[in-house]
Scaffold this motif. Sequence first.
Motif, PDB file in Angstrom:
ATOM      1  N   LEU A  29      21.309 -29.927  35.984  1.00 43.35           N
ATOM      2  CA  LEU A  29      21.388 -29.658  37.419  1.00 43.35           C
ATOM      3  C   LEU A  29      20.377 -28.612  37.848  1.00 43.35           C
ATOM      4  O   LEU A  29      20.373 -28.219  39.011  1.00 43.35           O
ATOM      5  CB  LEU A  29      22.796 -29.209  37.813  1.00 43.35           C
ATOM      6  N   SER A  30      19.538 -28.174  36.945  1.00 39.65           N
ATOM      7  CA  SER A  30      18.437 -27.309  37.344  1.00 39.65           C
ATOM      8  C   SER A  30      17.164 -28.128  37.577  1.00 39.65           C
ATOM      9  O   SER A  30      16.138 -27.581  37.995  1.00 39.65           O
ATOM     10  CB  SER A  30      18.176 -26.241  36.277  1.00 39.65           C
ATOM     11  N   THR A  31      17.234 -29.420  37.323  1.00 39.55           N
ATOM     12  CA  THR A  31      16.095 -30.314  37.538  1.00 39.55           C
ATOM     13  C   THR A  31      16.060 -30.785  38.981  1.00 39.55           C
ATOM     14  O   THR A  31      17.079 -31.247  39.507  1.00 39.55           O
ATOM     15  CB  THR A  31      16.171 -31.534  36.609  1.00 39.55           C
ATOM     16  N   SER A  32      14.917 -30.680  39.585  1.00 40.60           N
ATOM     17  CA  SER A  32      14.764 -31.091  40.981  1.00 40.60           C
ATOM     18  C   SER A  32      15.233 -32.521  41.188  1.00 40.60           C
ATOM     19  O   SER A  32      14.870 -33.430  40.428  1.00 40.60           O
ATOM     20  CB  SER A  32      13.300 -30.964  41.402  1.00 40.60           C
ATOM     21  N   GLY A  33      16.064 -32.718  42.191  1.00 37.33           N
ATOM     22  CA  GLY A  33      16.555 -34.047  42.517  1.00 37.33           C
ATOM     23  C   GLY A  33      17.920 -34.387  41.948  1.00 37.33           C
ATOM     24  O   GLY A  33      18.562 -35.324  42.419  1.00 37.33           O
ATOM     25  N   MET A  34      18.366 -33.637  40.975  1.00 39.08           N
ATOM     26  CA  MET A  34      19.643 -33.962  40.344  1.00 39.08           C
ATOM     27  C   MET A  34      20.816 -33.449  41.173  1.00 39.08           C
ATOM     28  O   MET A  34      20.775 -32.344  41.715  1.00 39.08           O
ATOM     29  CB  MET A  34      19.732 -33.357  38.941  1.00 39.08           C
ATOM     30  N   CYS A  35      21.853 -34.250  41.247  1.00 39.93           N
ATOM     31  CA  CYS A  35      23.052 -33.906  42.007  1.00 39.93           C
ATOM     32  C   CYS A  35      24.278 -34.480  41.287  1.00 39.93           C
ATOM     33  O   CYS A  35      24.167 -35.422  40.511  1.00 39.93           O
ATOM     34  CB  CYS A  35      23.022 -34.508  43.412  1.00 39.93           C
ATOM     35  N   VAL A  36      25.426 -33.899  41.581  1.00 43.75           N
ATOM     36  CA  VAL A  36      26.703 -34.417  41.093  1.00 43.75           C
ATOM     37  C   VAL A  36      27.650 -34.544  42.278  1.00 43.75           C
ATOM     38  O   VAL A  36      27.700 -33.667  43.145  1.00 43.75           O
ATOM     39  CB  VAL A  36      27.309 -33.501  40.015  1.00 43.75           C
ATOM     40  N   SER A  37      28.373 -35.643  42.287  1.00 45.41           N
ATOM     41  CA  SER A  37      29.296 -35.929  43.375  1.00 45.41           C
ATOM     42  C   SER A  37      30.705 -36.151  42.820  1.00 45.41           C
ATOM     43  O   SER A  37      30.870 -36.502  41.652  1.00 45.41           O
ATOM     44  CB  SER A  37      28.827 -37.200  44.107  1.00 45.41           C
ATOM     45  N   TRP A  38      31.695 -35.930  43.676  1.00 46.03           N
ATOM     46  CA  TRP A  38      33.088 -36.230  43.339  1.00 46.03           C
ATOM     47  C   TRP A  38      33.576 -37.351  44.254  1.00 46.03           C
ATOM     48  O   TRP A  38      33.277 -37.365  45.454  1.00 46.03           O
ATOM     49  CB  TRP A  38      33.977 -35.005  43.527  1.00 46.03           C
ATOM     50  N   ILE A  39      34.358 -38.240  43.672  1.00 51.32           N
ATOM     51  CA  ILE A  39      34.927 -39.387  44.377  1.00 51.32           C
ATOM     52  C   ILE A  39      36.370 -39.526  43.870  1.00 51.32           C
ATOM     53  O   ILE A  39      36.655 -39.235  42.705  1.00 51.32           O
ATOM     54  CB  ILE A  39      34.164 -40.690  44.036  1.00 51.32           C
ATOM     55  N   ARG A  40      37.274 -39.958  44.728  1.00 50.70           N
ATOM     56  CA  ARG A  40      38.640 -40.165  44.271  1.00 50.70           C
ATOM     57  C   ARG A  40      39.135 -41.562  44.639  1.00 50.70           C
ATOM     58  O   ARG A  40      38.559 -42.227  45.500  1.00 50.70           O
ATOM     59  CB  ARG A  40      39.590 -39.113  44.832  1.00 50.70           C
ATOM     60  N   GLN A  41      40.212 -41.960  43.962  1.00 47.29           N
ATOM     61  CA  GLN A  41      40.775 -43.287  44.189  1.00 47.29           C
ATOM     62  C   GLN A  41      42.290 -43.235  43.990  1.00 47.29           C
ATOM     63  O   GLN A  41      42.780 -43.167  42.868  1.00 47.29           O
ATOM     64  CB  GLN A  41      40.161 -44.292  43.214  1.00 47.29           C
ATOM     65  N   PRO A  42      43.047 -43.272  45.089  1.00 49.47           N
ATOM     66  CA  PRO A  42      44.517 -43.341  44.957  1.00 49.47           C
ATOM     67  C   PRO A  42      44.905 -44.615  44.218  1.00 49.47           C
ATOM     68  O   PRO A  42      44.181 -45.615  44.270  1.00 49.47           O
ATOM     69  CB  PRO A  42      44.994 -43.372  46.403  1.00 49.47           C
ATOM     70  N   TYR A  96      37.006 -38.882  40.125  1.00 50.15           N
ATOM     71  CA  TYR A  96      35.803 -39.167  39.347  1.00 50.15           C
ATOM     72  C   TYR A  96      34.675 -38.217  39.739  1.00 50.15           C
ATOM     73  O   TYR A  96      34.550 -37.847  40.902  1.00 50.15           O
ATOM     74  CB  TYR A  96      35.278 -40.581  39.627  1.00 50.15           C
ATOM     75  N   CYS A  97      33.852 -37.866  38.764  1.00 54.48           N
ATOM     76  CA  CYS A  97      32.566 -37.259  39.090  1.00 54.48           C
ATOM     77  C   CYS A  97      31.470 -38.257  38.698  1.00 54.48           C
ATOM     78  O   CYS A  97      31.662 -39.096  37.811  1.00 54.48           O
ATOM     79  CB  CYS A  97      32.359 -35.909  38.419  1.00 54.48           C
ATOM     80  N   ALA A  98      30.357 -38.163  39.381  1.00 55.30           N
ATOM     81  CA  ALA A  98      29.268 -39.113  39.150  1.00 55.30           C
ATOM     82  C   ALA A  98      27.925 -38.442  39.421  1.00 55.30           C
ATOM     83  O   ALA A  98      27.823 -37.517  40.235  1.00 55.30           O
ATOM     84  CB  ALA A  98      29.432 -40.334  40.056  1.00 55.30           C
ATOM     85  N   ARG A  99      26.914 -38.902  38.731  1.00 56.66           N
ATOM     86  CA  ARG A  99      25.567 -38.392  38.977  1.00 56.66           C
ATOM     87  C   ARG A  99      24.943 -39.150  40.140  1.00 56.66           C
ATOM     88  O   ARG A  99      25.108 -40.357  40.293  1.00 56.66           O
ATOM     89  CB  ARG A  99      24.677 -38.568  37.743  1.00 56.66           C
ATOM     90  N   ILE A 100      24.173 -38.408  40.935  1.00 59.17           N
ATOM     91  CA  ILE A 100      23.387 -39.009  42.001  1.00 59.17           C
ATOM     92  C   ILE A 100      22.102 -38.216  42.079  1.00 59.17           C
ATOM     93  O   ILE A 100      22.090 -37.027  41.787  1.00 59.17           O
ATOM     94  CB  ILE A 100      24.169 -39.026  43.349  1.00 59.17           C
ATOM     95  N   ARG A 101      21.022 -38.860  42.411  1.00 58.88           N
ATOM     96  CA  ARG A 101      19.737 -38.180  42.477  1.00 58.88           C
ATOM     97  C   ARG A 101      19.133 -38.297  43.873  1.00 58.88           C
ATOM     98  O   ARG A 101      19.306 -39.315  44.556  1.00 58.88           O
ATOM     99  CB  ARG A 101      18.776 -38.761  41.441  1.00 58.88           C
ATOM    100  N   ARG A 102      18.417 -37.237  44.234  1.00 63.14           N
ATOM    101  CA  ARG A 102      17.760 -37.206  45.523  1.00 63.14           C
ATOM    102  C   ARG A 102      16.259 -37.190  45.306  1.00 63.14           C
ATOM    103  O   ARG A 102      15.765 -36.535  44.390  1.00 63.14           O
ATOM    104  CB  ARG A 102      18.181 -35.944  46.283  1.00 63.14           C
ATOM    105  N   TYR A 103      15.539 -37.948  46.123  1.00 64.13           N
ATOM    106  CA  TYR A 103      14.087 -37.862  46.056  1.00 64.13           C
ATOM    107  C   TYR A 103      13.559 -37.422  47.415  1.00 64.13           C
ATOM    108  O   TYR A 103      14.351 -37.200  48.342  1.00 64.13           O
ATOM    109  CB  TYR A 103      13.465 -39.185  45.588  1.00 64.13           C
ATOM    110  N   SER A 104      12.289 -37.350  47.553  1.00 64.69           N
ATOM    111  CA  SER A 104      11.691 -36.662  48.701  1.00 64.69           C
ATOM    112  C   SER A 104      12.213 -37.162  50.037  1.00 64.69           C
ATOM    113  O   SER A 104      12.441 -36.382  50.954  1.00 64.69           O
ATOM    114  CB  SER A 104      10.176 -36.802  48.660  1.00 64.69           C
TER     115      SER A 104
END
Lengths: 123, 113
Positions: A29-42, A96-104
Motif C-alpha cells: 500500500l505504499s506503491t502508487s495506485g494501490m488501494c484496499v476496499s471493504w465490501i459486505r454481504q448479508p 470482505y476486503c479486496a484490492r483495487i488499483r487507481r491509475y492517472s
Amino acid sequence: QVTLRESGPALVKPTQTLTLTCTFSGFSLSTSGMCVSWIRQPPGKALEWLALIDWDDDKYYSTSLKTRLTISKDTSKNQVVLTMTNMDPVDTATYYCARIRRYSSGWYPLDYWGQGTLVTVSS
Amino acid sequence: QSALTQPASVSGSPGQSITISCTGTSSDVGGYNYVSWYQQHPGKAPKLMIYDVSNRPSGVSNRFSGSKSGNTASLTISGLQAEDEADYYCSSYTSSSTLPNWVFGGGTKLTVL
C-alpha cells in the motif's frame, strides 16, 4: 501472488463497535495506485461497497454508512483496518476486503478478494 | 434495495447462451465505463469475470463477454456449462456524491438446467 485475509470477531453485540483487519500480501500500500476496499454481504443478499483507502491515505466511504465507518492502514504490517460503530443486527454479514488499483485517470476493478469473515450482531 | 437492477434469476441448458442485464443511471452505468461483473459460488468470495464493461481478466474463459448500451450493461455467457451455475453481480463506479463510490446490483442466480 496477491492474497488478502480478513480477521475479526465472529459475534458482536448491538451498539458495540466492530473492528476488522485485512492482512494482505503480494502488493504494498505504499506503491502508487494501490488501494484496499471493504465490501459486505448479508446472508443471502447482495454485495454492498463500504470503504476504500489508497496509497496516499485518501479515504472514501459509502454515502449511506460514512458516519459509522473509519478505514485506516498500517503499511509496515500490510494491514487495513475497518471500524464500524453502533452495530445493529442488520449489519450481520460476511465482510470482505479486496484490492483495487487507481491509475492517472481512472480505476481498475476489485480484482483480488479475501475469503470473507462472517460477523453476527446479536445480544 | 440495490442501486443497480438485475433480474433475480436466469436459466439455460448446457451449450446455450444467456444474458444478464444490469440497469443503472447516468450517474453510474451510463456515465462511466467502469462496469464489472463478478461470479460467486455458494460460500465463496466473488471472482472478477469482466471489467471496464467488456474486458476479461487473464484466465477467464472467452465464453464470458460484456457490453453496455446507455444505462444498461449486460453479461453474456455462451456455451453454458454446469460450473457456470452461480450468482452473478454487476458493479459500477459512481460519483453521484461527488466522491468515488461503487455500487452493486442485487445479484442474479444462474441455473444451468
